[in-house]
Scaffold this motif. Structure first.
Motif, mmCIF file in Angstrom:
data_model
loop_
_atom_site.group_PDB
_atom_site.id
_atom_site.type_symbol
_atom_site.label_atom_id
_atom_site.label_comp_id
_atom_site.label_asym_id
_atom_site.label_seq_id
_atom_site.Cartn_x
_atom_site.Cartn_y
_atom_site.Cartn_z
ATOM 1 N N PHE B 48 -19.464 60.044 8.394
ATOM 2 C CA PHE B 48 -19.737 61.406 9.166
ATOM 3 C C PHE B 48 -18.744 62.349 8.396
ATOM 4 N N ILE B 49 -17.759 61.976 8.380
ATOM 5 C CA ILE B 49 -16.573 62.942 7.882
ATOM 6 C C ILE B 49 -17.141 63.396 6.269
ATOM 7 N N LEU B 51 -20.033 63.238 5.133
ATOM 8 C CA LEU B 51 -21.302 64.029 5.103
ATOM 9 C C LEU B 51 -21.068 65.469 5.575
ATOM 10 N N ILE B 52 -20.101 65.782 6.447
ATOM 11 C CA ILE B 52 -19.798 67.100 6.915
ATOM 12 C C ILE B 52 -19.011 67.692 5.620
ATOM 13 N N LEU B 53 -18.089 67.081 5.132
ATOM 14 C CA LEU B 53 -17.305 67.630 4.022
ATOM 15 C C LEU B 53 -18.164 68.044 2.958
ATOM 16 N N LEU B 55 -21.509 68.685 3.066
ATOM 17 C CA LEU B 55 -22.317 69.952 3.568
ATOM 18 C C LEU B 55 -21.318 70.911 3.319
ATOM 19 N N LYS B 128 -28.626 61.600 10.858
ATOM 20 C CA LYS B 128 -28.225 62.822 9.886
ATOM 21 C C LYS B 128 -28.469 62.208 8.484
ATOM 22 N N PHE C 41 -10.496 67.897 12.414
ATOM 23 C CA PHE C 41 -10.881 68.393 11.256
ATOM 24 C C PHE C 41 -11.922 67.047 10.378
ATOM 25 N N PRO C 42 -12.971 67.047 9.905
ATOM 26 C CA PRO C 42 -13.887 67.906 10.173
ATOM 27 C C PRO C 42 -14.831 67.495 11.212
ATOM 28 N N ILE C 43 -14.652 66.525 11.799
ATOM 29 C CA ILE C 43 -15.623 66.028 12.866
ATOM 30 C C ILE C 43 -15.771 66.906 13.932
ATOM 31 N N TRP C 46 -17.165 71.145 12.720
ATOM 32 C CA TRP C 46 -18.486 71.311 12.359
ATOM 33 C C TRP C 46 -19.419 70.425 13.109
ATOM 34 N N THR C 48 -23.286 68.940 12.750
ATOM 35 C CA THR C 48 -24.317 69.159 11.933
ATOM 36 C C THR C 48 -25.427 69.142 12.642
ATOM 37 N N LEU C 50 -29.918 70.506 12.624
ATOM 38 C CA LEU C 50 -31.111 70.753 11.842
ATOM 39 C C LEU C 50 -31.584 72.221 11.917
ATOM 40 N N LEU C 56 -30.363 69.759 7.147
ATOM 41 C CA LEU C 56 -29.015 69.818 8.003
ATOM 42 C C LEU C 56 -28.177 71.127 7.713
ATOM 43 N N LEU C 58 -24.371 73.199 9.040
ATOM 44 C CA LEU C 58 -23.034 73.090 9.873
ATOM 45 C C LEU C 58 -23.099 74.325 10.760
#
Lengths: 303, 305, 464
Positions: B48-49, B51-53, B55, B128, C41-43, C46, C48, C50, C56, C58
Motif C-alpha cells: 500500500f505504501i 502504491l500511494i508513493l 501515485l 486498489k 505517512f503515507p498511509i 493520502w 486512494t 477512484l 486511482l 489521492l
C-alpha cells in the motif's frame, strides 16, 4: 545381593545414540527388588540418558529392559517374552514388562514406574493437593467418566475420598500438610523436591526413579531425605533407583551402586566395595593430592 | 511443453516474492522463537505504501520516468516499512519475551488483525489497482500456438531476489552483526553476557525482515498491479509455509521454500484447478509441520527432559 | 531533603532537575512525534480513491497526520515529564488475590443468570414486540452464541492449553450439517442439533489426530491451515454447498413442533397470544441460553473430575503428565472433541437463527474473534469469557446503533471492521498488561481445608 537373587529390573545391552554420539554403550545391570540402587558417575556419563530410556522418554537404540511388577525378572522368562513380540505377560516368575517396547506413559501406568526430574516438574499453578490427586489419575478416571462421576454421587465420591486420604497421608509424611492448599510454585526449592517425591509415591509405584533428589539441598535436608528414602524402602516396599552426586546420600543409604563413565559401566557392587574401587576413584571420586604426589612418575594421573 | 515453460517462469517469479517474505519469518523465528503473525500484514502495508508513493510521485510531483519512480518508491517503502516493524516489535513483542509461551503469538495475532483493519479503515475496502507499468516482454519461445513470454517485471523480481539473498546471506555469515544474530539465536542469555546488545540485534532482525517484505510488496504491486487490505493473510501463511519447508533459521532454505511453494501453486492452478490453489498451499503447510517440522535444511531440536 | 542546609541551592537543584527532566521529556516527545509522522505517512496522509473514470487518485488528509503527530508528541511528553511510579508491584504471592474479587465473581454469576433469564421480557416490556426484535436477536441471541463459542474454545485453549486457530471450522460443520440435513432430508432441528455436535466432534478427532503432538505455535498454525482449507472447500464444492451463494430457506425453529407462524396451528394460537415474529426469537434466545448454561455446568463439573484436572495439568506440563501415566494424546483429543461438539451445536443454532448459511460467515477473523474472547476474558475463566463476549460483541453492535457516528465517518461505516480493529488493539494491550486476561485467577478444583485462589502469574504454560 538382592539384585542377583531378586531382580526387579534387568537391563541388558542398553545402547543409546544421539546422531554420532554414543551416550550409553551396551550397558548391563540389574536393580534388586527392595533395594536402593544408586547410579553414579561424572557429568556426561549417561546417567540421565539411562533414566530416560528406562522411563520411556527416549526410545533406546538397542537393548532390553525387563521389569517384573510382581515376582522377579528371571532370565528364561524374559527371553521367552522377547521372542513373542509382546510388551508384557504374566510369566511363571512374575508379571514381566519389556520397557523398551512401551511408551513413557504406559510404563508409568502399567509397569508401575514413577519418576522425578532433574529440573523439578511440579504443576506450579496448581495446589499441592491437586498435584497429588493428579498422580492418582489412573485410579480415578474409570469412575470419573461414569454417571456417578458426572452427577457427583456414589462410587466416584468414595474413590475421590480415598485419593484425598492418600494425598493427605503423603503430605503429612513430608511435613507439608499445612500447605496443602498452597500452589506448588509458592514453595521453597527443598519443599518442592519433597512434593515431587510424594507425588510420585501417590502413583503407588513398584520402582521409584529419582533424578538427583539431593541437588540443592543443605546437609540437614539431605539427612532428612535419607530418612525419607529409607522409610519408603522399608515401610512401603518401594524399590528406588536414584541418580546422585552427593556421596553422603549415596554411601549412606544405597544397597547397590552402579558406576558409569562415558556411557560404559565401570563398577557394580555394594557401596563399600565401590568406595574403594580404584577405577571408580580414578574416574570420579577423586584421589588425595598427597597420594598423587607420592605416586611414581610413570603413573601420574592427569585429572 | 510451452505451457509448462510459461508456468515455470511464472512460478519462479511468484516464488521469489514468497521467498523474500519468508526470510523475514525465518529470521525472527530463528532469533526469538516466535512466529511473527503480523509479518504478512506488514507486507500488505508495504504494498500500500508503495502504491500511494507511486501515485504521489507520478500524479502530484509529476515524475515521468518509471525507473526513477520505482527506485525512489523502493527505498522509501523499505525505510517506512522498517519503521513500522521497529515500532511493532517495541510495542507488541519486546515486553513479552520472557512471558508464557502463547503470549507473543496472541499479541502477534492481535497486531495482524489491527494492521489489516487499520488499512481497511484508512484506505477503504476496494481493491486498489495501479495503472500497468513495466509492460515490456521478451518472447522466449513459441510452440503449439502459444507464446512463452518472459516479462521485464519477472526478470526484475527474480534478479532483485537473487541479489538480496546473496547480500543478506553474506551479512549473516560474514559480518559481526550476522555473528551477533546467530549467537542470539543459539543462546541469547549467553550472548548478552558476552556484551552483545540483544535488544538491538532483535530489533535489527525485525527491521531487515520488514525491509525485505517491503521489497516483496513493491515487486508484488508492480507484478500484479492490485492490492487489497486483506491481501496480507494468505501470502503471509504461504510465506510461513516456505520458511518452515526450507528449515526455520535458514535463509537460502526460506527462498528455496518460497520457490517450491510458488511453483507448486502455479502448476496446480494451471493443471488442476485454480479455485483450490490455496488449498494446495495450506495442505503443504499442514503436511510439513506434521511430518517434517525441521524442514528440508533445518536442524532438528531434541528437547531435554 | 534535610531541613538544615542551604535552602537556595536545594531549590535550584530541584529546579535544574525538573528542567532537565522537561528537556529530556521534550526530546522524547519530539522523537515520538517524528515517529508518528513517519508511521502516518503515507498511509494516513493520502487516501486512494477512484475517480469517475475508475482511475486511482489521492485524496489528502494532512490535517489528520499532523493531529496524530501532535497527539503522539503531547502524550509522550506527559508520560516522560510526569512518570508514574510503579503502581502495583506484581508479586506472585500465594493467596494474594483479594477475597472480594472471588466473592464478586460468584455474585456476578448468580445475578448474571437471573438477568439473562429476565432479559427478553424486559426488552419486550421496554420496546414492544416490534422494537424488541432487534435487541433480542442482535444483542441477545448473537451475544449468547458467542458466549457459547467462547466457552467451547475455553475448554480447548483455556483448560487444556491447546491453541486452536481454526475453531470456526467446527462451527461451520455444525451449521452446514443442519442446513443440509434439513433442506435435503427434512430432518427436524431437534434431531439435527445433537447430530451437528457429534459430526463436529468427529471432525475434531480427525483433525486432531495428526496434529496434537505438535508444540504450541505449530499447533496453532496447523489448525489455522485446516480451518482455511475447510472454508475454501465449502466455497468451492458448489455441488454440495452451493458455494458462496450459500444455502437458504433453512427451516425455522419451531416450538417442539408448533411452528412460529400466524394461524391456527402456530405457536401463538396454541397459547392464545397475538402472533408476533418476536416469539420465535424469544424461544431461540432461551434455547441458546439453556444450552449455554448446560455447557457451563458441565465445564465447571468437568474441572472437578479427573478428566478436567488432566486438561489443566496438560496445560501446565505435558511431560510431567506423561510421567504420571496420563495418556496425553487421548486427553488432548478429548478436549478437542468436546470443544468441537460445542461449536457444532452452536453452528446448528446459528443456522436456525439466520435461516441461511454461507462460507463468508466462517473466516479466520471469526476464529480470531472467538480466541480473543477467551484470551481477553482470562483463559479458563467462564465468567471472564462471558464478560468479554458481552463487551466486544455487544460493544460493536452498540456502535452500529449510534447513528451519530455515521455522520462523522460517512455512509460506508461498517462497525464490524472497527470491531476487529478494537479487538486487535485489545489483544495486544491485554497481553502486555495482563497476559492472563481480565480474570487471571484460578480456583483450585479440589482442596483439603479451604480453596485458595491461585494467582494467574504462577500458572505455567507449555512446559514441554
Amino acid at each position: 545381593m538382592r539384585w542377583i537373587s531378586a531382580p526387579l529390573l534387568a537391563i541388558e545391552g542398553l545402547t543409546m545414540r544421539f546422531g554420532g554420539l554414543v551416550a550409553v554403550d551396551n550397558l548391563d545391570f540389574t536393580v534388586g527388588r527392595g533395594d536402593i540402587t544408586a547410579l553414579i558417575g561424572p557429568n556426561g556419563a549417561g546417567k540421565t540418558t539411562v533414566f530416560n530410556c528406562v522411563t520411556g522418554f527416549y526410545r533406546c537404540c538397542g537393548g532390553r529392559m525387563a521389569l517384573a511388577r510382581t515376582g522377579c525378572a528371571a532370565k528364561d522368562d524374559v527371553r521367552a517374552l522377547t521372542h513373542t513380540g509382546r510388551r508384557s505377560a504374566s510369566m511363571a516368575s512374575g508379571e514381566i514388562f519389556l520397557l523398551e517396547r512401551m511408551a513413557d506413559f504406559e510404563i508409568a501406568k502399567y509397569a508401575g514406574v514413577a519418576r522425578t526430574f532433574q529440573n523439578i516438574r511440579l504443576f506450579q499453578g496448581m495446589t499441592l493437593i491437586e498435584n497429588l490427586i493428579i498422580a492418582q489419575h489412573n485410579s480415578l478416571i474409570g469412575a470419573g467418566l461414569s454417571f456417578s462421576g458426572l452427577t457427583g454421587f456414589g462410587g466416584y465420591r468414595a474413590r475421590e475420598k480415598a485419593a484425598l486420604e492418600s494425598a493427605r497421608y503423603w503430605l503429612d509424611r513430608i511435613g507439608l500438610l499445612d500447605r496443602a492448599d498452597d500452589p506448588a510454585g509458592a514453595l521453597p526449592y527443598g519443599a518442592q523436591r519433597r512434593v515431587e517425591i510424594a507425588r510420585a509415591m501417590c502413583a503407588q509405584p513398584v520402582l521409584l526413579c529419582l533424578d538427583e533428589p539431593a541437588a540443592g539441598l543443605n546437609p540437614h535436608e539431605s539427612h532428612e531425605l535419607n530418612a525419607l528414602l529409607l522409610s519408603l524402602r522399608d515401610e512401603h516396599e518401594t524399590s528406588i533407583l536414584l541418580i546422585e552426586h552427593d556421596m553422603s546420600v549415596v554411601m549412606e543409604i544405597s544397597d547397590h551402586v552402579v558406576v558409569l563413565d562415558y556411557g560404559v559401566k565401570i563398577a557394580d557392587g555394594r557401596a563399600d566395595e565401590i568406595r574403594h574401587d580404584p577405577n571408580v576413584i580414578k574416574a570420579y571420586l577423586g584421589v588425595d593430592d598427597a597420594a598423587e604426589i607420592g605416586a611414581p612418575k610413570g603413573d601420574r594421573i592427569s585429572a | 511443453m510451452e505451457i509448462f515453460l510459461q508456468q515455470l517462469i511464472n512460478g519462479i517469479t511468484l516464488g521469489s516474492i514468497y521467498g523474500l517474505i519468508a526470510i523475514g519469518y525465518t529470521m525472527v523465528f530463528g532469533i526469538i522463537g516466535m512466529v511473527n503473525f503480523a509479518h504478512g500484514d506488514v507486507f500488505m502495508l508495504s504494498a500500500f505504501i508503495a502504491l500511494i508513493l507511486f501515485l504521489a510521485l507520478t500524479q502530484l510531483i509529476g515524475i515521468t520516468s518509471l525507473a526513477l519512480a520505482f527506485v525512489v518508491v523502493l527505498f522509501a517503502s523499505m525505510a517506512l516499512t522498517s519503521l513500522w516493524s521497529f515500532i511493532i516489535e517495541r510495542i507488541a513483542y519486546r515486553r513479552l519475551r520472557g512471558s508464557f509461551r502463547l503470549a507473543p503469538l496472541i499479541s502477534a495475532i492481535g497486531m495482524s488483525i489491527f494492521l489489516s483493519n487499520l488499512v481497511y479503515v484508512l484506505q477503504g475496502p476496494r481493491n486498489k489497482a495501479l495503472p500497468p507499468a513495466f509492460t515490456e516482454v521478451i518472447k522466449v519461445t513459441h510452440g503449439g500456438g502459444y507464446d512463452v513470454t518472459l516479462s521485464l517485471k519477472q526478470v526484475l523480481i527474480v534478479g532483485v531476489t537473487a541479489v538480496l539473498l546473496g547480500g543478506f546471506w553474506f551479512l549473516v555469515q560474514k559480518t559481526s552483526f550476522g555473528r551477533a544474530q546467530r549467537a542470539c539465536e543459539q543462546d541469547s542469555r549467553m550472548a548478552a553476557l558476552l556484551g552483545i546488545d540483544v535488544d538491538r540485534t532483535i530489533s535489527l532482525t525485525f527491521v531487515i525482515g520488514a525491509a525485505l517484505a517491503a521489497v516483496a510488496g513493491v515487486l508484488y504491486i508492480i507484478y500484479y498491479g492490485v492490492i487489497n487490505s486483506g491481501d496480507g493473510f494468505v501470502p503471509g501463511v504461504k510465506a510461513f509455509t516456505a520458511a518452515v519447508l526450507g528449515g526455520v533459521g535458514s535463509l537460502p532454505g526460506a527462498v528455496l521454500g518460497g520457490l517450491l511453494i510458488g511453483l507448486i501453486e502455479t502448476f496446480w492452478a494451471a493443471y488442476f484447478s485454480s479455485d483450490y490453489k490455496d488449498v494446495a498451499a495450506f495442505s503443504i503447510l499442514a503436511v510439513t509441520l506434521i511430518f517434517l517440522p525441521s524442514g528440508l535444511f533445518g536442524r532438528p531440536d531434541v528437547e531435554k527432559v | 531533603m534535610q531541613g538544615s542546609a542551604q535552602p537556595v541551592s536545594s531549590l535550584s537543584s530541584r529546579d535544574t532537575s525538573r528542567s532537565s527532566r522537561f528537556r529530556a521529556a521534550l526530546i522524547e516527545a519530539a522523537k515520538a512525534g517524528a515517529i508518528m509522522f513517519g508511521l502516518a505517512f503515507p498511509i494516513l496522509a493520502w487516501r486512494t480513491d477512484l475517480n469517475f473514470s475508475n482511475e486511482l487518485f489521492l485524496r489528502s488528509r494532512w490535517p489528520a497526520v499532523f493531529a496524530a503527530a501532535l497527539a503522539a508528541f503531547v502524550i509522550r511528553f506527559m508520560l516522560a515529564a510526569w512518570p508514574r511510579r510503579a503502581a502495583k508491584t506484581v508479586t506472585a504471592k500465594a493467596g494474594a488475590p483479594p477475597h472480594a474479587l472471588t466473592m464478586a465473581a460468584r455474585l456476578a454469576g448468580g445475578a448474571g443468570i437471573a438477568a439473562l433469564i429476565a432479559f427478553p421480557l424486559v426488552m419486550l416490556a421496554a420496546f414492544g414486540p416490534a422494537g424488541a426484535q432487534k435487541w433480542i436477536d442482535n444483542f441477545g441471541v448473537q451475544i449468547l452464541l458467542y458466549v457459547l463459542l467462547g466457552w467451547g474454545l475455553n475448554i480447548v485453549v483455556g483448560l487444556a492449553g491447546l491453541l486452536d486457530l481454526g475453531y470456526v471450522a467446527f462451527y461451520a460443520v455444525g451449521a452446514y450439517a443442519y442446513a443440509l440435513l434439513s433442506t435435503t432430508w427434512g430432518w427436524s432441528f431437534w434431531l439435527c442439533l445433537p447430530v451437528a455436535g457429534a459430526l463436529a466432534a468427529l471432525w475434531g478427532v480427525a483433525l486432531g489426530l495428526p496434529v496434537l503432538r505438535l508444540r504450541g505455535d505449530y499447533l496453532a498454525i496447523v489448525t489455522l491451515a485446516f480451518g482455511e482449507i475447510i472454508r475454501i472447500v465449502l466455497t468451492n464444492w458448489t455441488a454440495l454447498t452451493n458455494g458462496d451463494a450459500g444455502i437458504n430457506s433453512i427451516p425455522r425453529i419451531s416450538f417442539f413442533g408448533w411452528p412460529f407462524v400466524a394461524g391456527p396451528h402456530g405457536f401463538a394460537a396454541l397459547f392464545g397470544l397475538k402472533y408476533a415474529p418476536v416469539h420465535r426469537l424469544i424461544f431461540l434466545f432461551y434455547l441458546v441460553l439453556a444450552l449455554a448454561l448446560l455447557v457451563n455446568f458441565l465445564t465447571l463439573r468437568l474441572r472437578r473430575l479427573p478428566l478436567g484436572r488432566a486438561f489443566e495439568a496438560l496445560r501446565e506440563d505435558e511431560i510431567a503428565c506423561r510421567s504420571l501415566g496420563i495418556d496425553t494424546v487421548a486427553t488432548k483429543l478429548t478436549a478437542f472433541a468436546l470443544g468441537a461438539s460445542i461449536a457444532g451445536m452452536a453452528g446448528a443454532l446459528f443456522a436456525a437463527r439466520q435461516n441461511f448459511v454461507s462460507p463468508t460467515s466462517f473466516t479466520f477473523m471469526e476464529s480470531a474473534t472467538i480466541l480473543a474472547l477467551v484470551v481477553l476474558g482470562g483463559s479458563g475463566s467462564q465468567l471472564g469469557v462471558a464478560l468479554a463476549a458481552i463487551g466486544v460483541i455487544g460493544g460493536s453492535e452498540l456502535l452500529r446503533e449510534l447513528d451519530g457516528l455515521k455522520a462523522i465517518f460517512g455512509d460506508g461505516f461498517d462497525p464490524t471492521q472497527y470491531r476487529m480493529l478494537i479487538v486487535g488493539v485489545a489483544m495486544v494491550a491485554m497481553m502486555n498488561w495482563k497476559p492472563r486476561g481480565l480474570i487471571a485467577i484460578r480456583k483450585p478444583s479440589i482442596f483439603l481445608v479451604k480453596a485458595k485462589p491461585v494467582v494467574g502469574a504462577l500458572a505455567q504454560e507449555g512446559h514441554g
